[in-house]
Every structure is written in structure tokens, then in C-alpha cells.
Design a protein around this motif. Structure first.
Motif, PDB file in Angstrom:
ATOM      1  N   MET A  94      -0.435  19.539  13.058  1.00 53.57           N
ATOM      2  CA  MET A  94      -1.018  19.273  14.372  1.00 53.57           C
ATOM      3  C   MET A  94      -1.803  17.969  14.280  1.00 53.57           C
ATOM      4  SD  MET A  94      -2.389  23.058  15.261  1.00 53.57           S
ATOM      5  CE  MET A  94      -2.328  22.986  17.018  1.00 53.57           C
ATOM      6  N   LYS A  95      -1.465  17.012  15.126  1.00 52.19           N
ATOM      7  CA  LYS A  95      -2.148  15.720  15.123  1.00 52.19           C
ATOM      8  C   LYS A  95      -3.465  15.828  15.891  1.00 52.19           C
ATOM      9  CE  LYS A  95       1.411  12.515  14.150  1.00 52.19           C
ATOM     10  NZ  LYS A  95       1.365  12.547  12.730  1.00 52.19           N
ATOM     11  N   ILE A  96      -4.490  15.154  15.374  1.00 51.26           N
ATOM     12  CA  ILE A  96      -5.777  15.076  16.060  1.00 51.26           C
ATOM     13  C   ILE A  96      -5.743  13.832  16.937  1.00 51.26           C
ATOM     14  CG2 ILE A  96      -8.263  14.842  15.793  1.00 51.26           C
ATOM     15  CD1 ILE A  96      -7.934  16.112  13.005  1.00 51.26           C
ATOM     16  N   GLN A  97      -5.937  14.027  18.230  1.00 51.73           N
ATOM     17  CA  GLN A  97      -5.859  12.921  19.179  1.00 51.73           C
ATOM     18  C   GLN A  97      -7.170  12.141  19.141  1.00 51.73           C
ATOM     19  OE1 GLN A  97      -4.815  14.120  23.121  1.00 51.73           O
ATOM     20  NE2 GLN A  97      -5.566  12.239  24.034  1.00 51.73           N
ATOM     21  N   LYS A  98      -7.051  10.864  18.840  1.00 50.96           N
ATOM     22  CA  LYS A  98      -8.212   9.970  18.860  1.00 50.96           C
ATOM     23  C   LYS A  98      -7.839   8.750  19.673  1.00 50.96           C
ATOM     24  CE  LYS A  98     -10.699  10.971  14.670  1.00 50.96           C
ATOM     25  NZ  LYS A  98     -11.193  10.435  13.409  1.00 50.96           N
ATOM     26  N   GLY A  99      -8.686   8.403  20.596  1.00 49.01           N
ATOM     27  CA  GLY A  99      -8.430   7.239  21.430  1.00 49.01           C
ATOM     28  C   GLY A  99      -7.637   7.615  22.671  1.00 49.01           C
TER      29      GLY A  99
END
Length: 161
Positions: A94-99
Motif C-alpha cells: 500500500m503506497k502512502i500518498q504524499k503531496g
């Protein structure tokens, strides 16, 4: 001139605490005895391990529950891929959304311009800077963005007076 930045970044300390609490609960739960179920954090992604699809779903549910208790929005996590690793053991990334994505930043700027509030919005990398003459106008923009934008959790930082 008063200004603030619209960003999309999770509180990494709270996220780490949620991961640790999830692993602690998984280690203590009876239905996970003898299984290799856990949550790991690697840079900008979380990796969930489970013995099968059901246990992987249970690990995900535990993580989501712990994140909710620590006030970390679940929308920061994006499902990436689920794969089989040896036998029927499963692994989900699961990717952590940043930006803020470019589409979302354009939408935020469009919402601000359509509102006719006397502020200016400009895209600066993965954030949107909002400047205005009065603090009340900026607070009105914050309230409006919280209401209008639902696809991503927005945060407001770098408030200058």
C-alpha cells in the motif's frame, strides 16, 4: 501578506504508532496464533503480510482501525498490488500518498477562483499556496476546501500572518 499552504501529508509519527499498535494486537490475537501476519513500513509504502487472503484482510482491518483511533486518515493509503509469496502466503503493498497530485491541485485552484473570495492560489510543486489580504478570507477558503474536496485528505500548514 497572510498565506498558507494546502498539502496532503500524513502525520508520520502517528502512522508509525498505528503500525506498531497493529502489530502488537496481531501478535496477541488468538486467531493469528502461529501465523506470519504483520505490517511493515518501507520508505513510502506499507507492506501487509498474511497467511491467506482472509488473514490479509484481517490485518488490513486491524490497521485501519488503529489508524482511525490515532486520527490518521485512511485515504492516505492507496492499494498497490497483492502478490503470492511461497505457498499461499500473501503480501499486499500500500503506497502512502504524499503531496497533492497535479489534477487535485488544479481542482483546488479552480474551486478557489470560482468562489470569488479575494485570495490568490498558486501551485508550488506538491502544494498549493493561498495568499490573501485578510486572515478571515483565508479561514473561509480552508472551510470551503474541507467541504468541497473529498477524494483526498487535505492539510493546511505554513500559516503566515
Amino acid at each position: 501578506m497572510p498565506s498558507f499552504d494546502v498539502v496532503c501529508e500524513p502525520d508520520m509519527v502517528e502512522l508509525k504508532n498505528a503500525i506498531e499498535q497493529s502489530n502488537k494486537e496481531i501478535a496477541n490475537r488468538f486467531d493469528f496464533k502461529g501465523s506470519d501476519s504483520r505490517v511493515e513500513q518501507k520508505d513510502e509504502a506499507l507492506i501487509l503480510y498474511g497467511d491467506d487472503d482472509f488473514k490479509l484482510g484481517q490485518v488490513r482491518d486491524v490497521l485501519v482501525g488503529k489508524m482511525a483511533k490515532r486520527n490518521v486518515d485512511v485515504r492516505y493509503l492507496k492499494d498497490d498490488k497483492t502478490e503470492t509469496i511461497g505457498g499461499d502466503k500473501r503480501k499486499q503493498t500500500m503506497k502512502i500518498q504524499k503531496g497533492i497530485t497535479s489534477e487535485l491541485s488544479k481542482k483546488v485552484v479552480r474551486i478557489i477562483k470560482d468562489s470569488k473570495i479575494k485570495v490568490q492560489a498558486s501551485i508550488q510543486g506538491d502544494a498549493v499556496r493561498v495568499t490573501g489580504g485578510k486572515r478571515d478570507d483565508l479561514q473561509e477558503v480552508m472551510t470551503m476546501l474541507r467541504k468541497e474536496v473529498t477524494e483526498a485528505p487535505l492539510g493546511f500548514n505554513n500559516f503566515r500572518d
